[in-house]
Design a protein around this motif. Structure first.
Motif, mmCIF file in Angstrom:
data_model
loop_
_atom_site.group_PDB
_atom_site.id
_atom_site.type_symbol
_atom_site.label_atom_id
_atom_site.label_comp_id
_atom_site.label_asym_id
_atom_site.label_seq_id
_atom_site.Cartn_x
_atom_site.Cartn_y
_atom_site.Cartn_z
ATOM 1 N N PRO A 114 0.833 -1.206 0.000
ATOM 2 C CA PRO A 114 0.000 0.000 0.000
ATOM 3 C C PRO A 114 0.869 1.259 0.000
ATOM 4 O O PRO A 114 1.889 1.317 0.682
ATOM 5 N N LEU A 115 0.476 2.256 -0.781
ATOM 6 C CA LEU A 115 1.127 3.557 -0.752
ATOM 7 C C LEU A 115 0.256 4.516 0.053
ATOM 8 O O LEU A 115 0.747 5.268 0.879
ATOM 9 N N THR A 116 -1.027 4.482 -0.211
ATOM 10 C CA THR A 116 -2.025 5.251 0.542
ATOM 11 C C THR A 116 -3.224 4.339 0.707
ATOM 12 O O THR A 116 -3.201 3.189 0.266
ATOM 13 N N ASP A 117 -4.282 4.863 1.290
ATOM 14 C CA ASP A 117 -5.499 4.054 1.404
ATOM 15 C C ASP A 117 -6.193 3.905 0.059
ATOM 16 O O ASP A 117 -7.108 3.112 -0.085
ATOM 17 N N ARG A 118 -5.718 4.649 -0.957
ATOM 18 C CA ARG A 118 -6.353 4.616 -2.266
ATOM 19 C C ARG A 118 -5.562 3.863 -3.325
ATOM 20 O O ARG A 118 -6.059 3.667 -4.427
ATOM 21 N N MET A 119 -4.312 3.459 -3.013
ATOM 22 C CA MET A 119 -3.568 2.745 -4.039
ATOM 23 C C MET A 119 -2.498 1.839 -3.460
ATOM 24 O O MET A 119 -1.994 2.068 -2.368
ATOM 25 N N ARG A 120 -2.187 0.811 -4.231
ATOM 26 C CA ARG A 120 -1.071 -0.097 -3.955
ATOM 27 C C ARG A 120 -0.070 0.083 -5.076
ATOM 28 O O ARG A 120 -0.441 0.377 -6.215
ATOM 29 N N VAL A 121 1.222 -0.136 -4.767
ATOM 30 C CA VAL A 121 2.265 0.063 -5.767
ATOM 31 C C VAL A 121 3.302 -1.046 -5.712
ATOM 32 O O VAL A 121 3.439 -1.740 -4.704
ATOM 33 N N ALA A 122 4.030 -1.170 -6.802
ATOM 34 C CA ALA A 122 5.219 -2.013 -6.880
ATOM 35 C C ALA A 122 6.224 -1.253 -7.734
ATOM 36 O O ALA A 122 5.843 -0.446 -8.588
ATOM 37 N N LEU A 134 4.329 0.650 -10.735
ATOM 38 C CA LEU A 134 3.047 0.084 -11.135
ATOM 39 C C LEU A 134 2.038 0.429 -10.051
ATOM 40 O O LEU A 134 2.315 0.213 -8.874
ATOM 41 N N GLN A 135 0.898 0.964 -10.446
ATOM 42 C CA GLN A 135 -0.127 1.361 -9.480
ATOM 43 C C GLN A 135 -1.414 0.593 -9.718
ATOM 44 O O GLN A 135 -1.826 0.409 -10.854
ATOM 45 N N GLU A 136 -2.034 0.181 -8.626
ATOM 46 C CA GLU A 136 -3.395 -0.347 -8.655
ATOM 47 C C GLU A 136 -4.221 0.612 -7.822
ATOM 48 O O GLU A 136 -3.971 0.774 -6.627
#
Length: 142
Positions: A114-122, A134-136
């Motif tokens: 998680p990066l924030t409560d609104r997105m996950r990243v790699a 990469l963002q989800e």
């Protein structure tokens, strides 16, 4: 997959903010003059340019030398030696896409997380060492 933005990793956030907003005339998304992040949008098109404070990314990725070394309180104490930009791609299913990347011989350097409560990243690097994020997106802006 869609290109979400090109992000510039900067040391003097305020000066860069004023350049993109006042000199180039791009519209800032939030007005965060002091950072650590701001996205700028052109008059037309969907992808934009974003600024991110270099020390924020160094903290996020563990204070690597390419992004600068961090002191005990998280401040940038050694200048960056490498990364100045970050290509950001949005994907629908981050876990599945990361699995596909590793199946194709790629190496995920960080995440998914998680990066924030609104997105996950790699994060990964291309063969020249350029950073790719990469963002989800979990929640979209309303």
């Amino acid at each position: 997959m869609e290109l979400a933005q090109v992000r510039l990793l900067v040391t003097d956030f305020s000066a860069c903010y004023h350049f993109y907003a006042e000199v180039l005339g791009l519209k800032p998304q939030s007005g965060a003059v002091e950072g650590p992040y701001e996205k700028f949008s052109p008059a037309t098109g969907s992808a934009g340019i974003a600024l991110q404070d270099r020390s924020m990314m160094a903290r996020f990725l563990g204070g690597t030398g390419e992004l600068g070394e961090l002191g005990e309180s998280g401040e940038l104490v050694e200048p960056a030696t490498g990364h100045r930009s970050l290509v950001v791609l949005r994907v629908d299913d981050l876990d599945a896409y990361c699995a596909q990347i590793t199946e194709r011989g790629g190496t995920i350097a960080h995440g998914p997380t998680p990066l924030t409560d609104r997105m996950r990243v790699a994060h990964l690097k291309d063969p020249e060492g350029n950073l790719v994020e990469l963002q989800e997106w979990l929640l979209l802006r309303g």
